[in-house]
Design an enzyme around this catalytic site. Sequence first.
Site, PDB file in Angstrom:
ATOM      1  CD  GLU A 109      -7.826   1.331   4.698  1.00 52.78           C
ATOM      2  OE1 GLU A 109      -7.563   0.407   5.368  1.00 52.78           O
ATOM      3  OE2 GLU A 109      -7.374   1.924   3.932  1.00 52.78           O
TER       4      GLU A 109
ATOM      5  CD  GLU B  61      -3.225   1.120   1.957  1.00 47.48           C
ATOM      6  OE1 GLU B  61      -3.964   1.981   1.937  1.00 47.48           O
ATOM      7  OE2 GLU B  61      -3.177   0.464   2.865  1.00 47.48           O
TER       8      GLU B  61
END
Length: 307
Positions: A282, A187
């Site tokens: 998210e 990420e």
Amino acid sequence: MKRSDFIKGGLLAAGAGLSGHTFASTNQNATNMMDKGKTFNLNYAPHQGMFKNHAGDNFLDEIRYMHDLGFRGIEDNGYLGRTLDEQKKVGDLLAKLGMTMGVFVVDGGQNWMPSLATGKKEFLDKFVETCHKSVEAAKRCNAKWLTVVPGFYERRLPWGNQFSNILEAMRRGAEIFEPHGLVMVLETLSDTPELFLQQTHETYAMCKAVNSPSCKILYDIYHMQRTEGDLIANMNRCWDEIAYIQIGDNPGRKEPTTGEINYKNVFKHIHSKGYKGIMGMEHGNSKPGKEGEDRLVTAYREVDSFL
């Protein structure tokens, strides 16, 4: 906001005000009732706490409620920290409902500090240990994707040495995950300039260097809007290495339609690319309580109506 704050439940605080779109509560409720149970064009995946006002504090009940709303995936960043019994119950319920487990975080406690970039053996050993632990956890919920954050810069080393140190760690992780068909997704984040991976092209270079089907990019639209923008062009440049996508509008990191990102257009593009994976939600809810949860569903129905 750091990933650890998500795991602690910090996402549920009310955040930035709405912009660009508004929804009357009566129309919102009518839309939700009409579409309840209908699936989406993309596989959006909520996380624990997003619907606690409707479903209660029990995560299993909340998963059932998500399914009733039409969602067919979930994310659970803190899954690795759950008890074995909790992990198994989540996995069993997902299998029963035909839902897909999204990412959980490969977190050995060193994601938010100088760690793998240092080249120190203790950090590499801990990462390898956590990867092995993650394989066993993934089996309990039929997970495929695992979030990896390589940590902060080691400012006392040249950049090339740091890249090589992280590359070695990622290769070790890929060796562990590949025989099990698991994919660690690196990420790229915007939380702090201390993070080693901050733009998509950097993560793309790392994945190309690792050269494994088990090392790919997690493209978080919220973070990449903050650090580089030009979302569609940057996704296209790195598309062959993107295996997982996450969502959050900017500013505020709330649901689509609350910020500046044209999510309907972005989602249409992702769908046109043939993407079949998870779209991790998210982000937080822009409003508290049941009203905020209803608004979130209505927002997703709107931006998902791109066909």
